[in-house]
Design a protein around this motif. Sequence first.
Motif, PDB file in Angstrom:
ATOM      1  N   TYR A   1       0.797  -1.210   0.000  1.00 30.75           N
ATOM      2  CA  TYR A   1       0.000   0.000   0.000  1.00 30.75           C
ATOM      3  C   TYR A   1       0.833   1.265   0.000  1.00 30.75           C
ATOM      4  CZ  TYR A   1      -4.869  -1.207  -0.125  1.00 30.75           C
ATOM      5  OH  TYR A   1      -6.110  -1.586  -0.551  1.00 30.75           O
ATOM      6  N   PHE A   2       2.119   1.137   0.283  1.00 31.84           N
ATOM      7  CA  PHE A   2       2.983   2.316   0.235  1.00 31.84           C
ATOM      8  C   PHE A   2       3.008   2.859  -1.190  1.00 31.84           C
ATOM      9  CE2 PHE A   2       6.181   4.838   2.344  1.00 31.84           C
ATOM     10  CZ  PHE A   2       6.888   5.388   1.284  1.00 31.84           C
ATOM     11  N   VAL A   3       3.160   1.946  -2.119  1.00 28.69           N
ATOM     12  CA  VAL A   3       3.184   2.352  -3.523  1.00 28.69           C
ATOM     13  C   VAL A   3       1.832   2.916  -3.924  1.00 28.69           C
ATOM     14  CG1 VAL A   3       3.506   1.539  -5.870  1.00 28.69           C
ATOM     15  CG2 VAL A   3       4.900   0.615  -4.039  1.00 28.69           C
ATOM     16  N   VAL A   4       0.781   2.278  -3.451  1.00 28.70           N
ATOM     17  CA  VAL A   4      -0.570   2.762  -3.749  1.00 28.70           C
ATOM     18  C   VAL A   4      -0.732   4.193  -3.255  1.00 28.70           C
ATOM     19  CG1 VAL A   4      -3.013   2.411  -3.238  1.00 28.70           C
ATOM     20  CG2 VAL A   4      -1.569   0.455  -3.696  1.00 28.70           C
ATOM     21  N   ALA A   5      -0.280   4.421  -2.009  1.00 25.94           N
ATOM     22  CA  ALA A   5      -0.394   5.769  -1.456  1.00 25.94           C
ATOM     23  C   ALA A   5       0.459   6.745  -2.264  1.00 25.94           C
ATOM     24  CB  ALA A   5       0.048   5.769   0.000  1.00 25.94           C
ATOM     25  N   HIS A   6       1.668   6.321  -2.618  1.00 23.27           N
ATOM     26  CA  HIS A   6       2.559   7.191  -3.393  1.00 23.27           C
ATOM     27  C   HIS A   6       1.888   7.640  -4.684  1.00 23.27           C
ATOM     28  CE1 HIS A   6       5.673   8.415  -6.183  1.00 23.27           C
ATOM     29  NE2 HIS A   6       5.421   7.362  -6.915  1.00 23.27           N
ATOM     30  N   PHE A   7       1.392   6.671  -5.465  1.00 16.93           N
ATOM     31  CA  PHE A   7       0.886   7.133  -6.749  1.00 16.93           C
ATOM     32  C   PHE A   7      -0.456   7.837  -6.642  1.00 16.93           C
ATOM     33  CE2 PHE A   7      -2.203   3.894  -7.577  1.00 16.93           C
ATOM     34  CZ  PHE A   7      -1.649   2.641  -7.404  1.00 16.93           C
TER      35      PHE A   7
ATOM     36  N   TYR B   1      -1.074   9.897  -4.217  1.00 15.21           N
ATOM     37  CA  TYR B   1      -0.693  11.256  -3.846  1.00 15.21           C
ATOM     38  C   TYR B   1      -0.299  12.069  -5.082  1.00 15.21           C
ATOM     39  CZ  TYR B   1      -0.996  12.008   1.147  1.00 15.21           C
ATOM     40  OH  TYR B   1      -1.475  12.261   2.416  1.00 15.21           O
ATOM     41  N   VAL B   2       0.461  11.445  -5.985  1.00 18.59           N
ATOM     42  CA  VAL B   2       0.847  12.245  -7.144  1.00 18.59           C
ATOM     43  C   VAL B   2      -0.260  12.322  -8.184  1.00 18.59           C
ATOM     44  CG1 VAL B   2       3.340  12.081  -6.962  1.00 18.59           C
ATOM     45  CG2 VAL B   2       2.095  10.280  -8.114  1.00 18.59           C
TER      46      VAL B   2
ATOM     47  N   THR C   1      -7.662   9.649   3.412  1.00 14.97           N
ATOM     48  CA  THR C   1      -7.720   8.394   2.654  1.00 14.97           C
ATOM     49  C   THR C   1      -6.332   7.806   2.496  1.00 14.97           C
ATOM     50  OG1 THR C   1      -9.500   9.358   1.360  1.00 14.97           O
ATOM     51  CG2 THR C   1      -8.530   7.327   0.533  1.00 14.97           C
ATOM     52  N   PHE C   2      -5.385   8.610   2.077  1.00 16.65           N
ATOM     53  CA  PHE C   2      -4.144   8.013   1.586  1.00 16.65           C
ATOM     54  C   PHE C   2      -2.974   8.077   2.547  1.00 16.65           C
ATOM     55  CE2 PHE C   2      -5.768   6.700  -2.284  1.00 16.65           C
ATOM     56  CZ  PHE C   2      -6.601   7.672  -2.806  1.00 16.65           C
ATOM     57  N   PHE C   3      -3.011   8.984   3.528  1.00 15.78           N
ATOM     58  CA  PHE C   3      -1.848   9.025   4.402  1.00 15.78           C
ATOM     59  C   PHE C   3      -1.693   7.739   5.218  1.00 15.78           C
ATOM     60  CE2 PHE C   3       1.589  11.679   5.204  1.00 15.78           C
ATOM     61  CZ  PHE C   3       2.005  11.503   6.522  1.00 15.78           C
ATOM     62  N   PRO C   4      -2.792   7.219   5.802  1.00 16.13           N
ATOM     63  CA  PRO C   4      -2.640   5.957   6.539  1.00 16.13           C
ATOM     64  C   PRO C   4      -2.081   4.843   5.668  1.00 16.13           C
ATOM     65  CG  PRO C   4      -4.796   6.908   6.944  1.00 16.13           C
ATOM     66  CD  PRO C   4      -4.177   7.699   5.847  1.00 16.13           C
ATOM     67  N   GLN C   5      -2.296   4.940   4.366  1.00 20.62           N
ATOM     68  CA  GLN C   5      -1.848   3.847   3.508  1.00 20.62           C
ATOM     69  C   GLN C   5      -0.331   3.745   3.452  1.00 20.62           C
ATOM     70  OE1 GLN C   5      -3.809   4.013  -0.287  1.00 20.62           O
ATOM     71  NE2 GLN C   5      -5.845   3.787   0.595  1.00 20.62           N
TER      72      GLN C   5
ATOM     73  N   TYR D   1      -6.281   1.284  10.017  1.00 20.94           N
ATOM     74  CA  TYR D   1      -5.852   2.107   8.878  1.00 20.94           C
ATOM     75  C   TYR D   1      -6.885   2.074   7.766  1.00 20.94           C
ATOM     76  CZ  TYR D   1      -1.151   1.847  10.915  1.00 20.94           C
ATOM     77  OH  TYR D   1      -0.067   1.929  11.748  1.00 20.94           O
ATOM     78  N   HIS D   2      -7.388   0.886   7.498  1.00 24.02           N
ATOM     79  CA  HIS D   2      -8.352   0.760   6.403  1.00 24.02           C
ATOM     80  C   HIS D   2      -9.617   1.532   6.690  1.00 24.02           C
ATOM     81  CE1 HIS D   2      -6.691  -1.867   3.381  1.00 24.02           C
ATOM     82  NE2 HIS D   2      -6.195  -2.654   4.323  1.00 24.02           N
ATOM     83  N   VAL D   3     -10.054   1.478   7.963  1.00 24.30           N
ATOM     84  CA  VAL D   3     -11.293   2.190   8.288  1.00 24.30           C
ATOM     85  C   VAL D   3     -11.093   3.693   8.132  1.00 24.30           C
ATOM     86  CG1 VAL D   3     -12.891   2.715  10.147  1.00 24.30           C
ATOM     87  CG2 VAL D   3     -12.155   0.373   9.791  1.00 24.30           C
TER      88      VAL D   3
END
Lengths: 320, 545
Positions: free
Chosen positions: B352-358, B360-361, B405-409, B431-433
């Motif tokens: 999910y780190f990658v998910v959050a990264h992309f 965010y951009v 939405t995305f920071f916890p990811q 985190y998901h909630v």
Amino acid sequence: MTQAHATTHDAHGHDDHGHAHDPNQAHHFESMEQQVASGKLGMWVFLATEILMFGGLFCAYAVWRARHFEAFEIGHKQLNTLMGFINTLVLIASSFTMAWAVRTAQLNKNKATAVLLALTFLGGCGFMTIKYFEYKAKWDHGIFVGEPWGHWNTFREEAKTELEAEKTATQLAPPTTGTPGLVNALPTPGKTPEGFIGADAAAADAHGHEAEAHAPPAAHGEGHEPAAEGESAHAAAGEHHIDPDDALKARTFFSIYFCMTGLHGLHVLVGMGLIAWIFFRALKGEFTETYNAPVDLVGLYWHLVDLIWIFLFPLLYLIS
Amino acid sequence: MYMICVLSAFLLGGIFALLVRTEHLTGGETIMSAETYNRVFTLHGAVMVFLFIIPGIPAALGNFVMPIMLGTLDVVFPRLNLMSWYLWMTGGVFFVASLAFGGIDTGWTFYTPYSTTYSPYGPAIICALSGAFILGFSSILTGVNFLATMHMLRAKGMSWFQMPLFCWSLYATAIMQILATPVLAITLLLLIAERTLSIGIFDPSLGGDPVLFQHFFWFYSHPAVYIMILPAMGVVSDVIAVYSHKHIFGYKFIAFSSVAIALLGFLVWGHHLFVSGQSALLGTIFSLITFSIAIPTAIKVFNWLATMYKGSIDLKCAMLYAMSFIWVFSIGGLTGLHCAAIATDVHLHDTYFVVAHFHYVMVGGTVFGFLAGLHHWWPKIFGKMYDEFWGLVAWALVFIGFNLTFFPQFFMGAQGMPRRYWHYEPQFQAYHVASTIGAYMQGLGFVLLAGVLLYSLFAGKKAPRNPWGGTTLEWQTTSPPPLENFPHDEPPIVGDPYDFHAIEYKEELEGYVLVAAPAAHDAERSIVEEIVEGAEADSYGSRGN
């Protein structure tokens, strides 16, 4: 793809600035020069995209050839180099007539342009016809793209039978290519495949097959004889026989062969459509010294199609 | 037309997103089975990427604004432009049709051999691939059009360096669309051929290589992400300058950095393949070049900040989105460095780190940029002013919701939560909630935003020519512009596109007017001059409030 060309031919020649516009000049351009230059830029950029697209296939070719060179060695021998070479000449000639057509359009000679465009179109037809026969020959030998239509088993079976045929032939008589009668008299287990070794031996048998296998050639085209396809396939194939286990490797080669030549063939057809379009416009006398961009731009496309074939031909047919 | 279509695609993709997030409220089955989940996240990705983000800003905003910014009547190839739109529609139909076949479950990246051999959704995959192929040509033709337009149809007297930075970013985007998208086209064709005809290019048993697909795919898809972000950066460049009432800092640097990002973007595709088995040497090279892309990007960020420094900041909706862009995109970009370093990427890949990264951009970046542009040019396009207050409320919901939405990811991913997984361990539930709550907040924000803008069409005040104080050519024409972009007897006056001394606020119009011819060039300024001029803040285009 007709919209790939910048030029419009608005019928209105009205002016809103107190001076007359060329009737073919579109509203958002300040001058014909700007319009023509824009069209050219757009077309060259589009050609760049085409090069990139074929580039992907050339890249796949490079990767595959680097890893499986034997597949390419085996596979390409099944190709008819003479036919490929004739196709190359045909396309080069059609590029010549196309360039000439551009010149006559610039000189306001619409009739000459139409004639030359027709010749170019015929060149394209010739190319596609020869391609058709090449593909048909492959199909008849069980070679095609991929699995479902490939009936590669046929290919393998043929390879097996002719391998056995060769074994039997070598046992009973030294293999000669010049005495059809002798070898023909030998009992051959199963059907004698066409296009493989014992070219002349099979030729007598094969003639009968070919008559059904090949449709009579098109009336126009480059005047190749009906049996030439089969005959020269044999001549070119010569003594090249396939180990049945290598049939799968040949398949690897033919996947890339059909993808590349198939995509190229599609582009030839599109080009022929474009040529037909401007042919009719030339017949109507639409091109002038100032307005001949459509001919020019279609010419650029056709030259690219030719150029791609000039790369394809050695890469696919002239591996050694 | 594009705007409606692209925003509809955003809505569809957004619905899929909410479905994904809703499913993730619990570790087991919440509202759908695992198989369905696979299809939902795939479609979320595919619809968003191919139907919304890649065409988004160039098609919906660029098509309208760019020719006016250049002071011309139309793009070079108007009918080709229409063809681009028809192709978008056709591609979209194919995509939606794939839903009828059950949808695709391969992930939007269509990795082999799952997509070629093992996925049971054959017809849907072929449909979606064909749709993506057609959409690719829509993108290519738009690129051809925009590039030719900027070369050939700039207004008389407008040099390359008098083009607004939005146009520069569209130019760099066009280069990438033209050079990268054809490679996607052939990749998708090969994938279709592999699936239907088993040609064997990606099949090891036939001498092929599944990783080859990844190379081909990412050779396009990496430049694609720059196609997504560069237009948004162009919007931000223009918006920051206008709402700071200050000349953009480092115009040429920003212009050239756009082109640099476009060119460098072609050299880094391998950073998506760090764990694919490619050689370590290759990985190192890709990693190094990936790091280097941070340089032109950072140049832009610093130039934006320098533009705002000592400027007269107007916190309108568009500016809020642009400022949030800088903040959020920086987080996304910096976390990209985590992914670009091979050692950390081995740990973070497919989490999910990658998910959050992309996200965010792409969301924080492209979507915020898109919204900034939408709010900025809305009065120009539709001739109506929207309600600032409710627009701000919508912004707040979107911004807070997005971050929630995305920071916890990021944390989830670093702790090992994999992406594209239907099930997860209980430790990740909190985190998901949080993430799901944020998603709904975002959704609410977007709905409110849509309401604000749509309401303005019916009940908004009539917009003046230049409500925000812009200095680029589109603000010299009426709102909305006439068919030929500029009134017949008022050709655009060309000059430095960021000369804010040339305009003044007029109370009775509630907008700005041109009071002097803009300077021909932005004189080369030193930072000292910038600071000195900043100290004389009153002299900037005086404003009503």
